[in-house]
Design an enzyme around this catalytic site. Structure first.
Site, PDB file in Angstrom:
ATOM      1  N   ASP A   1      -5.148  34.843  54.748  1.00 25.59           N
ATOM      2  CA  ASP A   1      -5.323  35.084  56.185  1.00 25.59           C
ATOM      3  C   ASP A   1      -6.771  35.430  56.496  1.00 25.59           C
ATOM      4  OD1 ASP A   1      -2.678  34.790  57.319  1.00 25.59           O
ATOM      5  OD2 ASP A   1      -2.128  36.511  56.076  1.00 25.59           O
TER       6      ASP A   1
ATOM      7  N   ASP B   1       2.052  29.025  58.111  1.00 21.49           N
ATOM      8  CA  ASP B   1       2.368  30.370  58.599  1.00 21.49           C
ATOM      9  C   ASP B   1       2.374  30.503  60.125  1.00 21.49           C
ATOM     10  OD1 ASP B   1       3.160  33.003  58.236  1.00 21.49           O
ATOM     11  OD2 ASP B   1       1.123  33.781  58.029  1.00 21.49           O
TER      12      ASP B   1
HETATM   13 ZN   LIG Z   1      -0.858  33.989  57.609  1.00 22.80          ZN
END
Ligand SMILES: [Zn+2]
Ligand SMILES: *[C@@H]1O[C@H](CO)[C@@H](O)[C@H](O)[C@H]1NC(C)=O
Ligand SMILES: *[C@@H]1O[C@H](CO)[C@@H](O)[C@H](O)[C@H]1NC(C)=O
Length: 988
Positions: free
Chosen positions: A52, A174
């Protein structure tokens, strides 16, 4: 022309110069893929890490692995470790996605290491998948910035790795739901396929049951087969099978394979893998399945994963001697996709999108469509500055692309699915905002250099420094406060002239001169009490000076402000009444507001279209205060919108209205309570109504989290239908309580009907269309016929248990955060009249940039030295054409994207194809000598693009009409509705 030669910012940003040129490809690409055994179930193991670009920690904390007490994660170690592990065994494969991290790592590597990595890439052992700066969010992003963030990564990969580094596969594993335009844009970038991790659980179950996890997604109603994208949904987001995680953050048993030692477990481990593979295969269409092996920040100790996978592959395949049909090997998403392509079968199709996303009953991820509304606007604001800075850099030939990179990079980071989405921790949200702010500071330096060249006539010295006033939305611009003279230069980034009324916060009265020196009409409008009390506002400006700017296409006007002396201090009289009926009317529109402050009608006078309102204003939902221990106890939080009850309450029973009538604008200021107000403005000659809303500090001292909406209840017979855009481009039809591709069980009647609004939502009936345009991404719905509601701001006291571990409770200046924004309302005939909302939305996101400068000079002196007006265009460009990108790459090279921003059949006049001449945009720069059309990402000549062919169950081929645009022998470009074309041009 060869495109991959220029790499301006790399030369500057990367301190170590280029190593030996990339070796020609031997082992990358589809031809080098292992396609398994046609008689077996082939399990493609994909080793990956999901990194991320900021979430619980900032991107740089994740990169270095600092603050591991928050989350153990260090991307530099992941990349170090993976490269070592790849070196140990040539069978191993790894994919990497987020170039924001890879770029950070690459900058630190030696030539020897870079060459080793290039070899891995050339051998197909390391493959870049998606290859954007981040894995962008799809619900809160605008297409301009999605394209930019992919292009930024693609440019780096092209320059460092050549063709073997070119991403061909999307990996959106995601993001919390998927927009159709994301698919369309990836197809236009030349991608062959897309993998998704999160789709609605009801959708997933239906697809698993019907073996339709993989499909041909028809992502555009305008662009035909070239926008089709093969799309595959993964088994369980992007996680390994249960019990088969070998990262050092997992505790599943490793493969213990020495029978002399205790706990020998090969048979059990092999059976676990075989069983998981068969379970997965039951829901998939072919004898190939993809098995992601990795998760968030995995492979920091890559040896642990790879050593166990080496063994697992060996022992699973040995089991074939005992009759097992499972065949497994290291692979990549590309090779898996290629195996499906070679399977020679047909695929079902999909034409809608993947919103909204629910992961369980009551868990609808529709709150993040609005979460952190101030960050969502700041992202748009930054994009406006970025695009304009690129234009100014190009037209001034300043060649400061490396300075602009700071803002490009920040924008790339902020597109991440935990950034602009609003699903990060508060500290991380501050970090994103800081990055944008630093980027803008760098952009301002470029803007100054550009105006130093564009403003002076002949050899005059540059005028004084130019500065931005970025909080004029709260009527504050401290540097000009009390000044006697200043200039305001407005740059119009669109290729059409615009008429804009501009408001300047002032403490005194000024004469405003237009570029001809004529004093023009300017009026003082009092700053409202609602504005004056916004926390953090320090300005003493009591008025906004409003004037009308007629700006040239792709150019600027400068307005000179001179303080009036008291004698000449006579403005036209502005009429103000309170709590009386307030009718706003101009040449095009009438807005009727009653004495109690209720909006009653908006009438389009030219088309005689009257929309009446039974109510309009602010309402709130009570956020569910659950502990998340069970789906029924799902709390409302940063991701999830879950109201306690299905009805929204008005924020107040009464309201006050102040009616302000000036010549250039008529305004109704409507105060609902001390934290909710709106200003409805109708400017002279405008074709839309502007609503400026101000919400906050949302009170929570009653311990109740509140989610604030604005609602428009009209008499339009909308028959359960409403329309929302995807990423600012094509519009999709929504039907209340309905999903186009499965039999939908309703669990959340409000939240389950929310969709992302990136630029517009409308409802319509036979004759009338009511459209709301937004200045940022928001969530919204139509829960009753005739009604449109848009969520504006959320202040919640519970975490929704999806990882953030913080309630979404933003504050500033010691109070709940106050947020202000704008909607434009368009009332029009419903059939084929898209012009006003298309043009207004384009002007909203690419509005003129205001730069100020202090001066001592009179108009005569100033105008002798400086240009006051300038346009890059001498030809008029068609109204349906937008200049999406103008980026100077090198001294003679430019990247230019032009688009047709109307859809087919939505406007009688503007939905037709158009032809423009690129030369007319670059006329002031030079004569175009060479033009190469590129894919949308700008990293490959379009003529070299070859996408895989897919056949649908209706026997349609994705190549059927896959036509290449004829190569240009001149500079004219034809654009069909919604088409974007990308060129690299060389100018003499
Ligand atoms: Zn993510
Ligand atoms: C997917 O479908 C298969 C075959 O119908 C079934 O055995 C399996 O349980 C399903 N998976 C899930 C997670 O529902
Ligand atoms: C604004 O506040 C001032 C001072 O409190 C008050 O006198 C005035 O009436 C207010 N104006 C409006 C429009 O409410």
């Amino acid at each position: 022309m060869h495109v991959s030669t220029y790499c301006g910012w790399i030369l500057i940003i990367v301190t170590i110069s280029f190593a030996s040129p990339t070796k020609p490809s031997t082992g990358c690409g589809y031809t080098a893929c292992n396609l398994g055994d046609p008689t077996k179930l082939n399990v493609h193991i994909v080793s990956h890490t999901h990194d991320d670009v900021g979430w619980l920690k900032t991107i740089d904390q994740y990169y270095y692995g600092s603050r591991n007490n928050i989350q153990h994660a260090g991307v530099q170690y992941i990349l170090d470790s993976v490269i070592r592990a790849l070196d140990e065994n040539a069978d191993r494969r790894f994919i990497y996605v987020e170039i924001a991290f890879f770029w950070r790592w690459w900058n630190e590597q030696t030539d020897a290491m870079r060459n080793k990595v290039r070899e891995f890439v050339n051998d197909g052992r390391l493959e870049f998948i998606s290859g954007g700066w981040c894995m962008n969010d799809e619900a809160a992003t605008h297409y301009n910035s999605i394209i930019d963030q992919h292009s930024l990564g693609a440019e780096f990969l092209r320059d460092q790795f050549g063709e073997c580094g070119r991403p061909k596969i999307g990996w959106q594993v995601d993001p919390f739901g998927h927009s159709r335009d994301q698919g369309s844009l990836l197809a236009q970038m030349g991608f062959d396929g897309l993998f998704q991790g999160r789709v609605d659980y009801q959708d997933w179950q239906t697809r698993n049951r019907t073996k339709t996890m993989e499909m041909v997604w028809k992502t555009s109603t305008n662009l035909g087969n070239q926008s089709w994208l093969f799309t595959a949904i993964l088994r369980d987001e992007y996680s390994p099978p249960d019990g088969l995680c070998f990262d050092d953050s997992c505790s599943d048993p490793p493969i213990m394979d020495d029978p002399r030692l205790h706990d020998y477990n090969v048979p059990e481990r092999v059976q676990a893998f075989i069983q998981a593979s068969r379970d997965q295969a039951a829901g998939y269409a072919t004898n190939h399945i993809i098995s992601p092996m990795g998760a968030d920040f995995h492979y920091e100790n890559a040896n642990e994963w790879f050593k166990n996978l080496d063994k697992l592959i060996k022992y699973v395949n040995l089991e074939q001697a005992n009759g097992s049909n499972v065949n497994t090997f290291y692979s990549t998403p590309s090779c898996y996709l290629y195996a499906l392509n070679k399977a020679g079968r047909t695929w079902t199709t999909k034409t809608d999108d993947f919103f909204p996303y629910a992961d369980r009953p009551h868990g609808f991820w529709t709150g993040y469509f609005t979460s952190r509304p101030a960050l969502k606007l700041y992202e748009r604001h930054s994009n406006n500055i970025l695009q304009i800075t690129r234009q100014l850099n190009a037209f001034s030939n300043s060649q400061l692309r490396d300075s602009i990179f700071v803002l490009s990079e920040a924008m790339g980071v902020v597109q991440h699915h935990d950034a602009v989405s609003g699903t990060e921790k508060q500290e991380v949200a501050f970090d994103y905002a800081q990055r944008l702010s630093v980027g803008i500071d760098n952009a301002i330096r470029v803007i100054n250099k550009a105006f130093d060249k564009l403003l002076p006539k002949d050899t005059q010295p540059a005028p004084g420094p130019q500065f931005l006033c970025q909080v004029t939305n709260i009527s504050e611009c401290l540097p000009i406060q009390d000044q006697t003279r200043f200039t305001l230069t407005l740059w119009n980034p669109t290729v059409h002239p615009v008429l804009q009324h501009y408001r300047v916060p002032v403490t005194r009265s000024y004469t405003v001169r237009d570029p001809t020196g004529q004093p023009i009409l300017s009026e003082l409008i009092p700053v409202s009490n609602a504005t004056k009390k916004i926390p953090g506002r320090t300005s003493t400006a009591g008025n906004q000076l409003i004037f009308r700017a007629n700006l040239p296409a792709l150019g600027f006007n400068t307005y000179l402000f001179e303080a009036k002396t008291t004698e000449e201090n006579q403005e036209p009289k502005v009429k103000i009444t309170q709590n009386a009926e307030c009718i706003l009317e101009n040449q095009n529109i009438r807005v009727e507001i009653d004495a109690q402050g209720n909006l009653q009608h908006i009438v389009n006078l030219r088309k005689s279209v009257d929309v009446s309102f039974s109510s309009q204003g602010f309402y709130w939902y009570q956020g569910f205060a659950g502990n998340n221990s069970h789906p029924e106890f799902q709390a409302s939080g940063a991701y999830v919108f879950r109201p306690l009850t299905q009805t929204a309450e008005p924020v107040s029973q009464t309201r006050t209205v102040t009616c302000i009538k000036a010549l250039s604008v008529q305004i109704a200021v409507i105060i609902f309570n001390d934290w909710a107000s709106q200003e409805i403005s109708l400017y002279d000659e405008a074709q839309h109504v502007e609503v400026e809303w101000t919400i906050g500090p949302i009170p929570v001292n009653d311990n109740i989290g509140k989610e604030i909406i604005i609602r428009y209840d009209t008499d339009i017979q909308s028959q359960a239908k409403y329309y929302t855009d995807a990423n600012g481009r094509e519009v999709l039809e929504r039907i209340r309580d309905y999903r186009p591709t499965w039999n939908y069980t309703i669990l959340e009647p409000v939240s389950g009907n929310y969709y992302p609004i990136n630029s517009r939502i409308w409802i319509k009936d036979q004759n009338r269309q009511f459209t709301v345009l937004t200045d940022r991404s928001e969530g919204g719905a139509s829960l009753h016929d005739g009604s449109v509601e848009i969520m504006l701001h959320r202040r919640l006291l519970y975490d929704d248990d999806l990882g953030v571990s913080e309630a979404l409770n933003e504050s500033a200046f010691g109070e709940g955060l106050v947020v202000r924004g704008r909607h434009s309302l368009v009332v029009d005939a419903s059939a084929t009249s898209a012009r006003i909302h298309r043009v207004s939305a384009q002007n909203m996101y690419m509005h003129p940039l205001a730069v100020y400068s202090l001066t001592q000079q009179t108009f005569a002196n100033y105008s002798a030295a400086y240009r006051l007006t300038w346009s890059a265009l001498t030809d008029v460009l068609p109204l349906n054409v937008h200049l999406l990108t103008l980026d100077q790459l090198g001294s003679k090279d430019y990247l230019i994207r032009v688009e047709h921003y109307f859809e087919m059949n939505e406007d009688d006049t503007y939905s037709h194809p158009v032809t423009i001449d690129l030369q007319s945009i670059l006329k002031s720069i030079g004569t175009i000598t060479n033009t190469v059309e590129l894919t949308l990402g700008g990293n490959l000549p379009l003529a070299e693009l070859q996408r895989l062919n897919w056949v649908t169950s209706d026997k349609e081929s994705s190549h059927a009409t896959d036509h290449k645009e004829p190569s240009l022998n001149d500079t004219s470009v034809r654009l069909t509705p919604m088409q974007i074309r990308t060129f690299q041009v060389t100018v003499a």
